[in-house]
Design a protein around this motif. Sequence first.
Motif, PDB file in Angstrom:
ATOM      1  N   LEU A  46       7.769   5.751  16.398  1.00 35.42           N
ATOM      2  CA  LEU A  46       9.024   5.324  15.777  1.00 35.42           C
ATOM      3  C   LEU A  46      10.106   5.147  16.835  1.00 35.42           C
ATOM      4  O   LEU A  46      10.831   4.144  16.837  1.00 35.42           O
ATOM      5  N   ALA A  47      10.202   6.094  17.750  1.00 35.04           N
ATOM      6  CA  ALA A  47      11.223   6.018  18.801  1.00 35.04           C
ATOM      7  C   ALA A  47      11.056   4.763  19.645  1.00 35.04           C
ATOM      8  O   ALA A  47      12.040   4.113  20.018  1.00 35.04           O
ATOM      9  N   ALA A  48       9.801   4.410  19.941  1.00 31.17           N
ATOM     10  CA  ALA A  48       9.541   3.248  20.789  1.00 31.17           C
ATOM     11  C   ALA A  48       9.883   1.938  20.089  1.00 31.17           C
ATOM     12  O   ALA A  48      10.158   0.933  20.750  1.00 31.17           O
ATOM     13  N   ARG A  49       9.879   1.941  18.761  1.00 32.79           N
ATOM     14  CA  ARG A  49      10.107   0.706  18.022  1.00 32.79           C
ATOM     15  C   ARG A  49      11.574   0.475  17.656  1.00 32.79           C
ATOM     16  O   ARG A  49      11.946  -0.624  17.246  1.00 32.79           O
ATOM     17  N   ILE A  50      12.408   1.483  17.781  1.00 36.23           N
ATOM     18  CA  ILE A  50      13.837   1.298  17.510  1.00 36.23           C
ATOM     19  C   ILE A  50      14.463   0.490  18.635  1.00 36.23           C
ATOM     20  O   ILE A  50      14.337   0.842  19.811  1.00 36.23           O
ATOM     21  N   THR A  51      15.112  -0.610  18.271  1.00 33.04           N
ATOM     22  CA  THR A  51      15.764  -1.470  19.264  1.00 33.04           C
ATOM     23  C   THR A  51      17.249  -1.583  18.931  1.00 33.04           C
ATOM     24  O   THR A  51      17.734  -1.002  17.958  1.00 33.04           O
ATOM     25  N   ASP A  52      17.958  -2.365  19.729  1.00 29.63           N
ATOM     26  CA  ASP A  52      19.385  -2.536  19.465  1.00 29.63           C
ATOM     27  C   ASP A  52      19.643  -3.398  18.235  1.00 29.63           C
ATOM     28  O   ASP A  52      20.780  -3.550  17.790  1.00 29.63           O
ATOM     29  N   ARG A  53      18.578  -3.965  17.649  1.00 32.33           N
ATOM     30  CA  ARG A  53      18.720  -4.734  16.406  1.00 32.33           C
ATOM     31  C   ARG A  53      18.321  -3.928  15.177  1.00 32.33           C
ATOM     32  O   ARG A  53      18.500  -4.396  14.044  1.00 32.33           O
ATOM     33  N   THR A  54      17.783  -2.745  15.382  1.00 28.61           N
ATOM     34  CA  THR A  54      17.341  -1.919  14.248  1.00 28.61           C
ATOM     35  C   THR A  54      18.552  -1.346  13.522  1.00 28.61           C
ATOM     36  O   THR A  54      19.361  -0.638  14.106  1.00 28.61           O
ATOM     37  N   ARG A  55      18.673  -1.669  12.257  1.00 27.10           N
ATOM     38  CA  ARG A  55      19.812  -1.197  11.466  1.00 27.10           C
ATOM     39  C   ARG A  55      19.393  -0.235  10.348  1.00 27.10           C
ATOM     40  O   ARG A  55      20.230   0.466   9.795  1.00 27.10           O
ATOM     41  N   LEU A  56      18.098  -0.223  10.033  1.00 26.89           N
ATOM     42  CA  LEU A  56      17.640   0.620   8.931  1.00 26.89           C
ATOM     43  C   LEU A  56      16.217   1.083   9.210  1.00 26.89           C
ATOM     44  O   LEU A  56      15.364   0.281   9.607  1.00 26.89           O
ATOM     45  N   VAL A  57      15.983   2.371   8.993  1.00 23.25           N
ATOM     46  CA  VAL A  57      14.634   2.941   9.078  1.00 23.25           C
ATOM     47  C   VAL A  57      14.298   3.550   7.714  1.00 23.25           C
ATOM     48  O   VAL A  57      15.035   4.398   7.208  1.00 23.25           O
ATOM     49  N   TRP A  58      13.202   3.079   7.143  1.00 19.49           N
ATOM     50  CA  TRP A  58      12.719   3.686   5.905  1.00 19.49           C
ATOM     51  C   TRP A  58      11.811   4.867   6.217  1.00 19.49           C
ATOM     52  O   TRP A  58      11.000   4.806   7.145  1.00 19.49           O
ATOM     53  N   LEU A  59      11.955   5.922   5.436  1.00 22.83           N
ATOM     54  CA  LEU A  59      11.118   7.117   5.547  1.00 22.83           C
ATOM     55  C   LEU A  59      10.443   7.343   4.205  1.00 22.83           C
ATOM     56  O   LEU A  59      10.992   6.985   3.160  1.00 22.83           O
ATOM     57  N   GLU A  60       9.252   7.933   4.233  1.00 24.81           N
ATOM     58  CA  GLU A  60       8.558   8.223   2.988  1.00 24.81           C
ATOM     59  C   GLU A  60       7.773   9.520   3.142  1.00 24.81           C
ATOM     60  O   GLU A  60       7.008   9.674   4.094  1.00 24.81           O
ATOM     61  N   ALA A  61       7.977  10.445   2.222  1.00 22.16           N
ATOM     62  CA  ALA A  61       7.301  11.744   2.287  1.00 22.16           C
ATOM     63  C   ALA A  61       6.972  12.185   0.859  1.00 22.16           C
ATOM     64  O   ALA A  61       7.878  12.397   0.067  1.00 22.16           O
ATOM     65  N   ALA A  62       5.716  12.268   0.514  1.00 23.10           N
ATOM     66  CA  ALA A  62       4.543  11.911   1.298  1.00 23.10           C
ATOM     67  C   ALA A  62       4.317  10.399   1.228  1.00 23.10           C
ATOM     68  O   ALA A  62       4.906   9.713   0.405  1.00 23.10           O
ATOM     69  N   GLY A  63       3.423   9.909   2.118  1.00 18.35           N
ATOM     70  CA  GLY A  63       3.160   8.483   2.151  1.00 18.35           C
ATOM     71  C   GLY A  63       2.426   8.004   0.908  1.00 18.35           C
ATOM     72  O   GLY A  63       1.669   8.742   0.278  1.00 18.35           O
ATOM     73  N   SER A  64       2.635   6.755   0.585  1.00 16.47           N
ATOM     74  CA  SER A  64       2.030   6.173  -0.602  1.00 16.47           C
ATOM     75  C   SER A  64       0.513   6.103  -0.466  1.00 16.47           C
ATOM     76  O   SER A  64      -0.010   5.720   0.585  1.00 16.47           O
ATOM     77  N   VAL A  65      -0.192   6.509  -1.483  1.00 14.78           N
ATOM     78  CA  VAL A  65      -1.650   6.426  -1.638  1.00 14.78           C
ATOM     79  C   VAL A  65      -2.390   7.429  -0.762  1.00 14.78           C
ATOM     80  O   VAL A  65      -3.205   8.213  -1.259  1.00 14.78           O
TER      81      VAL A  65
END
Length: 405
Positions: free
Chosen positions: A137-156
Amino acid sequence: MSEPITSLIQHPYVPPAGFDAPQPGVFKASTVFFPDVAAMRARDWKHKEGYTYGLHGTPTTFTLEERIATLEGGLQTVLVPSGLAAIANTALALLKTGDEVLIPDNAYGPNKALAEGELAQYGITHAYYDPMDVADLAARITDRTRLVWLEAAGSVTMEFPDLVAQVRLCRARGVTCALDNTWGAGLAFHPFDLDGAGLAVDVSAHALTKYPSGGGDVLMGSVTTRDEALHMRIKLTHMRLGLGVSGNDAEAVLRALPSIGLRYAAADRTARTLARWAAQQPAFAQVLHPALPGSPGHAHWQQLCGAADAAGEGAAAGLFSVVIHERYSQGQVDAFCNALRLFRLGYSWGGPISLVVPYDLHGMRQRWPAHLARGTVVRFSTGLEAIEDLRSDLAQAMVTALSVA
């Protein structure tokens, strides 16, 4: 008034004030009356200081909003027509052309579909991250990232992420984080106080269709926040999109809310019992339930949810999945699901009737997760039936379709 019909329509009777009962009144309206023009111009629906139009709130919907905010531990809530509408309302309020949203690879499928469809058409990009790897997740956050979705627990597949670390990362990088809190339902953990010291998600989206409704007969969602400015962005988008819920549906959820804790605990107890039993069955290569040791993310579930109930056993929704061993064909898996008598084939969960759905995970994930056994994933949702009856149902279906005696 000389004509009876006019007298009926313009009838002056107003019932006396002071009526009180266990359930709030149901107010259904599009038009709302004003005593004069000054009141029409002055009323403020945005802060619940008055009523202007049915779409902007009635005493019934305002009451439900306040109760959902209390359940979630937030300060403000808006109601929308479904859980997916809660996700869409959040995304459209917080994202614009050129922005990016990050979504866990095990997220609720329609959230992904929204990103790949409408959001992409609006010039909003997206990427999927490994929910079990905070570094990814940390590696994928860029200066264009404005929203991160979280899910606990994951679907299915029911992985439980390191939610505390994920939220801390978003805080450190200055990125808004929104949690799909339908599984937790405001009961398994506190989304606005994850560590006991106030660590909070920015937004909690909740499919009230599930446990808050509890009857399998209402579609509704909510978006809850603690930040006034963020709430107002969401609320104004909510208004501009024309989102609203009916008074009767709001009444149904209000009526069900007092029993949500009892129903959640009962479904949890049943799911854990059946999941432990399923773990002993050789036809199942893996059983996925956050409260089971060995299930992906169990330690994270224990950290966050381990003391959420009075018995100190932790809390979890009434969901578990099994991976049926790859030696069984898709036809055999389908026959197993068809042979179930009490578990009904149907989407959603949180209602009184137990449900089952087989999934083709290959079409739902970027790649097969390394922590999952190979086979076909089948998800169960436990209702309010007797545990032994449900266990017998699983056993007879296994004998019928999987030749397991």
